[in-house]
Design an enzyme around this catalytic site. Sequence first.
Site, PDB file in Angstrom:
ATOM      1  N   THR A   1      40.521  43.471  46.758  1.00 13.34           N
ATOM      2  CA  THR A   1      40.903  42.425  45.814  1.00 13.34           C
ATOM      3  C   THR A   1      41.280  41.148  46.572  1.00 13.34           C
ATOM      4  O   THR A   1      41.082  41.055  47.787  1.00 13.34           O
ATOM      5  CB  THR A   1      41.981  42.951  44.829  1.00 13.34           C
ATOM      6  OG1 THR A   1      42.193  41.961  43.838  1.00 13.34           O
ATOM      7  CG2 THR A   1      43.293  43.285  45.516  1.00 13.34           C
TER       8      THR A   1
ATOM      9  N   LYS B   1      37.592  39.575  48.967  1.00 13.01           N
ATOM     10  CA  LYS B   1      36.322  39.992  48.358  1.00 13.01           C
ATOM     11  C   LYS B   1      35.092  39.442  49.087  1.00 13.01           C
ATOM     12  O   LYS B   1      34.060  40.106  49.142  1.00 13.01           O
ATOM     13  CB  LYS B   1      36.281  39.592  46.878  1.00 13.01           C
ATOM     14  CG  LYS B   1      37.189  40.450  46.001  1.00 13.01           C
ATOM     15  CD  LYS B   1      37.009  40.110  44.532  1.00 13.01           C
ATOM     16  CE  LYS B   1      37.846  41.034  43.657  1.00 13.01           C
ATOM     17  NZ  LYS B   1      37.585  40.853  42.225  1.00 13.01           N
TER      18      LYS B   1
ATOM     19  N   GLU C   1      22.713  44.743  46.048  1.00 10.65           N
ATOM     20  CA  GLU C   1      22.059  43.498  45.620  1.00 10.65           C
ATOM     21  C   GLU C   1      22.975  42.617  44.746  1.00 10.65           C
ATOM     22  O   GLU C   1      23.066  41.413  44.949  1.00 10.65           O
ATOM     23  CB  GLU C   1      20.785  43.877  44.843  1.00 10.65           C
ATOM     24  CG  GLU C   1      19.656  42.879  44.910  1.00 10.65           C
ATOM     25  CD  GLU C   1      19.305  42.402  46.332  1.00 10.65           C
ATOM     26  OE1 GLU C   1      19.049  41.205  46.464  1.00 10.65           O
ATOM     27  OE2 GLU C   1      19.318  43.207  47.291  1.00 10.65           O
TER      28      GLU C   1
ATOM     29  N   ALA D   1      33.684  29.025  36.423  1.00 15.14           N
ATOM     30  CA  ALA D   1      32.512  29.268  37.271  1.00 15.14           C
ATOM     31  C   ALA D   1      32.928  29.857  38.614  1.00 15.14           C
ATOM     32  O   ALA D   1      32.236  29.697  39.615  1.00 15.14           O
ATOM     33  CB  ALA D   1      31.741  27.962  37.469  1.00 15.14           C
TER      34      ALA D   1
ATOM     35  N   GLY E   1      34.591  33.326  40.918  1.00  8.54           N
ATOM     36  CA  GLY E   1      34.048  34.638  41.282  1.00  8.54           C
ATOM     37  C   GLY E   1      33.818  35.531  40.064  1.00  8.54           C
ATOM     38  O   GLY E   1      32.770  36.185  39.943  1.00  8.54           O
ATOM     39  N   ALA E   2      34.779  35.571  39.151  1.00  8.19           N
ATOM     40  CA  ALA E   2      34.666  36.449  37.991  1.00  8.19           C
ATOM     41  C   ALA E   2      33.505  36.013  37.095  1.00  8.19           C
ATOM     42  O   ALA E   2      32.691  36.836  36.645  1.00  8.19           O
ATOM     43  CB  ALA E   2      35.966  36.433  37.211  1.00  8.19           C
TER      44      ALA E   2
ATOM     45  N   ILE F   1      39.034  37.426  30.026  1.00 10.59           N
ATOM     46  CA  ILE F   1      39.126  38.504  31.026  1.00 10.59           C
ATOM     47  C   ILE F   1      40.563  38.727  31.493  1.00 10.59           C
ATOM     48  O   ILE F   1      40.841  39.644  32.240  1.00 10.59           O
ATOM     49  CB  ILE F   1      38.189  38.263  32.227  1.00 10.59           C
ATOM     50  CG1 ILE F   1      38.617  37.049  33.055  1.00 10.59           C
ATOM     51  CG2 ILE F   1      36.754  38.134  31.759  1.00 10.59           C
ATOM     52  CD1 ILE F   1      37.959  37.022  34.430  1.00 10.59           C
TER      53      ILE F   1
ATOM     54  N   TYR G   1      44.258  40.138  31.164  1.00 13.59           N
ATOM     55  CA  TYR G   1      44.855  41.239  30.395  1.00 13.59           C
ATOM     56  C   TYR G   1      46.383  41.183  30.391  1.00 13.59           C
ATOM     57  O   TYR G   1      47.029  41.996  29.748  1.00 13.59           O
ATOM     58  CB  TYR G   1      44.346  42.609  30.866  1.00 13.59           C
ATOM     59  CG  TYR G   1      44.506  42.893  32.336  1.00 13.59           C
ATOM     60  CD1 TYR G   1      43.402  42.788  33.182  1.00 13.59           C
ATOM     61  CD2 TYR G   1      45.731  43.270  32.865  1.00 13.59           C
ATOM     62  CE1 TYR G   1      43.534  43.049  34.531  1.00 13.59           C
ATOM     63  CE2 TYR G   1      45.864  43.532  34.209  1.00 13.59           C
ATOM     64  CZ  TYR G   1      44.755  43.417  35.044  1.00 13.59           C
ATOM     65  OH  TYR G   1      44.889  43.674  36.384  1.00 13.59           O
TER      66      TYR G   1
END
Length: 278
Positions: free
Chosen positions: A62, A66, A78, A129, A131-132, A217, A219
């Site tokens: 994390t 990453k 890939e 825009a 990483g997630a 995203i 939580y």
Amino acid sequence: MKKWYSVIGDPIHQSMSPKMHDAWFDENGVDASYIPHHVAASALANAVESLKQLGCSGWNVTVPHKTAIIPLLDEIDETAKHMNAVNTVVVMENGRLRGYNTDGDGFVQSLEMQFGEQAKGKKVLVIGAGGAARGICFALEAKGYGPITIANRTIETAEQLADDLQEAIPLSLLSAEKTIASYGLIIQTTTVGMNYADAGIPVEMEGLASNAIVADIIYNPLETKFLKEAKRHGAQTMNGVGMFVHQGAIAFEKWTEIRPDTEKMKHKITTNLGGSSC
Ligand code: ATR
């Protein structure tokens, strides 16, 4: 022999992954445990070597490792290559380290678990825009969702991500706000709204279609201001618990070849975070 898995990051104390994976090991009769390790950026290479030497069978990665972990691994899947980020490492039988990214697929699995194929064919707006967003966009494209529009505060980052996808349109947050009514699936991936129930929202939702599906995203809190607004306009909403659980489930499956119970885990985490249902 008992196996062990890990998660490395900085900070790491807040991670819910250890409880989730340990519960799945128990439920599935797997003799293994999952141990969080606080690893500073400067210690990453040593930590990876140590995990390997000490017989760790696989680990999650994390913030902030990453991308930095990529040159330390032997093989990169890939999807993780496209994303330039790894969140799961598998130690293969020959000892080689293979990196995956399960975030994007975790989001799409969570979406399909909640809405089936309802979101297919809808115009998609991804807000953010980073990483997630990158993982989610690649996973959505691979599963045939779209067309995808990416709105970001820094337009250049949206342009870069749009360029890397097969077909996507970059947009400013202001333009996204003005055209919000035209999207059927809206996914909030920025950090705006994290940790504070009354924090701001990245775009106003005035004119939102009442049949839109709106996901965040984040939580924690379970319901961001963004999702509250979407609900107020009649949209169906999804918080980030499902994505978190599904990215973990895909990692768990890679390590053990067992598909864990995601719905029960979603319920447990939601309750832990003070909510009553998913
Ligand atoms: P992650 O890996 O969680 O996606 P990230 O790569 O740091 O994290 O990306 C954070 C995203 O949140 C980016 O899209 C960022 O926009 P910029 O590219 O303009 O930085 C977005 N973001 C963060 N703070 C924001 C804010 N106050 N308003 C709007 N967008 C914000």
